[in-house]
Design an enzyme around this catalytic site. Structure first.
Site, short mmCIF file in Angstrom:
data_model
loop_
_atom_site.label_atom_id
_atom_site.label_comp_id
_atom_site.label_asym_id
_atom_site.label_seq_id
_atom_site.Cartn_x
_atom_site.Cartn_y
_atom_site.Cartn_z
N PHE A 115 16.05 -44.45 0.38
CA PHE A 115 16.42 -45.31 -0.61
C PHE A 115 16.56 -46.72 0.13
O PHE A 115 16.63 -46.91 1.14
CB PHE A 115 17.78 -44.98 -0.71
CG PHE A 115 18.08 -43.65 -1.54
CD1 PHE A 115 18.00 -43.43 -3.05
CD2 PHE A 115 18.14 -42.65 -0.73
CE1 PHE A 115 18.10 -42.15 -3.50
CE2 PHE A 115 18.28 -41.23 -1.30
CZ PHE A 115 18.35 -41.24 -2.51
N GLU A 116 16.27 -47.66 -0.70
CA GLU A 116 16.12 -49.05 -0.32
C GLU A 116 17.59 -49.47 0.43
O GLU A 116 17.53 -50.50 1.10
CB GLU A 116 15.99 -50.09 -1.39
CG GLU A 116 17.03 -50.23 -2.63
CD GLU A 116 16.72 -51.41 -3.39
OE1 GLU A 116 16.39 -52.30 -3.21
OE2 GLU A 116 16.63 -50.67 -4.77
#
Lengths: 325, 258, 325, 258
Positions: free
Chosen positions: B53-54
């Site tokens: 995930f960013e």
């Protein structure tokens, strides 16, 4: 940056002291997690406006501030509120109705800009954004950039790589540093000096704090110094960066705090529905913001039953099998 | 559609995207159907792929489906919890970045796979404002492969984007490289009707696969630009095994599938 | 970067596989702390040479490698070994005798260079070094920079700030990225996949790892994945960056590992004394490096009694009241 | 020297440096006498000063004196353990950086307070090679105040440095600013004979204080450049209280004082 050893103060006082009309601010967290909501509501109650907000992906905090008319200028990467509002509703309306000035960056660009501010350099480089409208469409006018010393002269700059094609890059995008007047974050633990321990993802909070002239920390638990000193590896923010520490349990509600409570998806949806019409939104604000004197009183109207539903399971850090809409 | 094992458009989309993910890939995932595609790949064809995930979490356990990339559910049992700058570092550098495959959605896409997630209408005074780039522009700039998930509609497959948020092949040919980008960007588009890819030289979108019972011409009707459909063949529909795993292991509560 | 789920291998094999003659390498740690000494000694035993070493303030690891003739080129900020050798002895001799090529940076510059490599950008900016000889004296020749694609075309570059005087800077120094072929670090805990948890200061290890094409991790404790997953906040290095995991207890000895053992000041002094003359140094190497087959055998000749003396106290993480020379 | 309370050169140096540190200062500290000066300040005149290491530890408890900035002793009971990039971030930015005071040593210093910690002789083929910059060049570039600790000898107070590692006032006047540096750099030099400062306009070193029983002329004899001694006055010697705290609380084992 202050060094007085006891920085504990009531949130009301911290907001009054450090968040001035027209200030450039940033808030911590990400969409529906660890937004400093108690502080946001206090800013709204104190009717502080003309704020310039720097945000990467702030969701709920950003949308409440915009909805309440506190924000006049916005630099942003993303405005979403999870499933409740894939696009923040007050934000979208403000943009569509031209009631705020705004400038779009990407999440990485905004994070780098805070990092540049923390590092004390004028810019950081990235290979992101070439060919996109993020590079070509600038939200702030040339005259604004010239007249307001707090607005950088260029949104960003593209320069050739002076090291040939080192790292395989012929050119780079430089994004300018951000140094907010004040950053507000909400953390799991802090001591009276201001040392903070964040549990779970830190998003861009650490850079935002270090870039900022003043820092207000709200915390779930105000602990003794000794408790934090036992494991300095878990303390991301040493006290030297912090101006004020405010003990506000559930201070991020209705957004989540890992290990403490989940987001309240029902509240988020209630907010999203209310935000869609002016009347309903005024009603909502009257009930939940202006009608309560502080966050504690706000939580009382939410009720213990609802709070129990979102309370985190100690094993996973979130509310297991919680009904999520 | 195979009458013996019917599936929904959402199911075939998920499976088509999952098949793009290879063992060892690091999957940049959003939420919703993109998360489900990542989970399907991990359970079906790419057990050593890693969900990422960013916001900085990597290889989270995901006992429950997260509803946002900042959902506390992604912080549990991760290999590491870090921060945005770390996550983008992983994608921007060529060592880990080349292993990343992103899954993105958009409001508009053009023939070169450029995406708009910012607005409909004029940027400064839009008819509809969307959330904005988030990490979309970044990942589309950095990584060699991106899957775009789209509903196949004429107003979404447009001749000209109202705002170019995330770079695909820009104007095609060598324009991506000329602009300063590495090769990469959107490399495959998965819709409810078929799967599109991009010509290596021209960078123009073409129809690669149409789903069973979907005529290529129908896809063209739902596309505002002139897309080559001459090379298209029928997609292999989801297998019984794929559907079983998707339904029983990835989303048994049908949180996303419904 | 590899993704195979079990990366555990003997150190001998990891060194043989990833550290080739002529490779560009970096090692973790700082002066007398957490240098990957077992790996360093194994490189020396395998007689791998012509290495290009990138170091910020590596002490003992650097000096053993230079003393053994493994290093032909060096980019460095500082070479000291604590009280035992304020300047590393083999390093100083090699520079004075022109037996290595070297280029000096500052500690921050070297850290930024690793960080740039990790980030995948060609450079990072700093305001450090203006007016110093670090900017003017370049160690590698123009022809070397032209002919060797692994050497950057410029040591560094000074450019004007494209954002006016934003952040109060009229110009900035840009330092070029480093992407080593292999980085070797020693950590307290790793699992078989390569996820690492470092206790105490991480120095520049994280950036060095993320900048590197291959990464060898030696660890005090090889733990189950579950042990590390219980607190992801303490894991600085996710497995995606790691090529090989080698279980080498006391693998940083004679340098310190917080929470496990202290530096062995007697050994460091012994080394410093030996390093001063060629004969004594050969003797030292024969006894302590070439004469033992691996780190375990080396530790046997050090003896349990000495190891007990440096064993960390569980409260403080170091050896309390240890005799330090 | 006051015969009632004698002190060693090392003690007066430590006290002179400690007096430079103000409450609220963040003290960039090395080891040895610089560490002791930081501890003396904290115990005597600046209880809210904070000891800080370039390796990333801040406000460590220091139950035992560390022998290196990577000593595990600095990792215990710190406010935060971080890393080099974080530590230099604290110094490079103007918010925390302006509160930092550094204590540095050097092999050579010139009249403008520039320091050499790199080599004696030609850089490429030196007679003596030293450790190098470490964080010295960085902190001297970034922070407004640096204390240089030196033994006062002619070969150390030189007309021209063999290598300029850490910038002081460069060539004086506005040269620091012209080079791209913020104001700052070495602002005071504490030696075994006296205390030197720099003229605000010319950036040249002058003798500010000579120690009791040390003639200003003796200091000049030990300085290879022509230093203004006309403004010098005698230093207030360490007080009984200062010495008592230094000896009994800061270094009772006399690890550094001897």
């Amino acid at each position: 940056m202050e060094n007085s050893l006891n920085k504990v103060m009531p949130l009301k006082k911290a907001i009054k002291t450090f968040v001035k009309t027209g200030a450039h601010i940033s808030i911590g967290g990400f969409t529906i997690n660890r937004n400093p909501m108690a502080a946001v509501y206090e800013i709204i109650r104190q009717k502080i406006n003309d704020l310039h907000l720097y945000a990467h992906s702030n969701g709920m905090g950003l949308d409440e501030l915009i909805g309440a008319g506190c924000i006049s200028k916005l630099e942003i990467a993303y405005a979403g509120n999870g499933k409740a509002a894939p696009t923040c509703i007050c934000f979208a309306r403000a943009v569509q109705n031209n009631t705020i000035l705004f400038e779009d960056y990407s999440n990485y660009m905004m994070s780098l800009r805070f990092m540049a501010g923390a590092m004390g350099v004028p810019f950081l480089p990235t290979l992101s954004g070439f060919g996109s409208d993020i590079l070509t469409k600038w939200g702030f006018s040339k005259s604004m950039r010239k007249e307001d010393s707090k607005i950088v002269n260029k949104k960003l700059a593209v320069v050739d790589n002076p090291f040939g094609d080192w790292a395989g890059a012929s050119k780079v995008v430089l994004v300018p540093a951000i140094n907010p007047d004040v950053t507000i974050i909400h953390v799991q633990m802090a001591d009276a000096m201001g040392t903070c321990s964040i549990q779970g993802l830190t998003f861009s909070d650490i850079e935002q704090v270090k870039a900022s002239r003043h820092v207000i920390v709200t915390c779930e638990k105000l602990v003794e110094k000794a408790e934090l000193r036992q494991n300095p590896d878990l303390n991301q923010i040493p006290f030297i960066h912090v101006s004020a520490v405010c003990h506000v349990p559930m201070g991020a509600y209705p957004t989540a705090v890992f290990g403490h409570y989940d987001y309240d998806s029902q509240y988020l949806r209630r907010f999203a529905l209310a935000a869609k019409t002016t009347d309903k939104f005024k009603e909502y604000q009257a009930d939940c913001i202006y009608g309560v004197k502080d966050h504690e009183a706000f939580l009382k109207i939410i009720g213990q039953k609802q709070i129990d539903k979102i309370t985190a399971d100690p094993r996973t850090g979130y509310s297991v099998n919680m009904k999520r809409d | 559609m195979n009458k013996d094992h019917p599936y929904t458009p959402r199911e075939i989309m998920t499976i088509m995207a999952a098949r793009e993910i290879k063992n060892g890939d690091i999957v940049f995932s959003g939420t919703g159907i993109s998360m489900l595609a990542a989970m399907a790949a991990k359970n079906i064809n790419a057990p050593e792929s890693v969900i990422f995930f960013e916001t900085g979490a990597i290889d989270s356990l995901l006992e429950e489906l997260p509803f946002a990339v900042s959902d506390p559910r992604i912080m549990y049992w991760a290999a590491a919890n870090s921060q945005l700058t770390d996550a983008f570092t992983t994608m921007q550098n060529r060592i880990t970045g080349d292993k990343v495959i992103a899954i993105l959605g958009a409001a508009q896409i053009d023939i070169h796979g450029n995406l708009n997630t910012t607005c409909i209408g004029d940027y400064f005074s839009p008819d509809i404002r969307f959330a904005g780039s988030g990490g979309g522009c970044d990942v589309a700039s950095f990584v060699p492969r991106c899957i775009a998930f789209m509903q196949h509609e004429k107003r979404k497959f447009v001749k000209k984007l109202d705002y170019l948020t995330s770079p695909g092949q820009l104007e095609g040919e060598k324009s991506r490289q000329a602009a300063g980008l590495r090769s990469g960007g959107v490399s495959v588009v998965v819709t409810n009707l078929g799967v599109m890819r991009f010509d290596k030289d021209s960078g123009r979108m073409y129809l690669d696969k149409f789903y069973p019972d979907i005529a290529p011409e129908k896809i063209l009707e739902n596309t505002a630009f002139n897309m080559d459909i001459s090379k298209a063949t029928q997609a292999d529909p989801p297998t019984i095994k794929e559907l079983k795993i998707l339904r029983e292991e990835c989303d048994p509560q049908r949180l996303i599938l419904d």
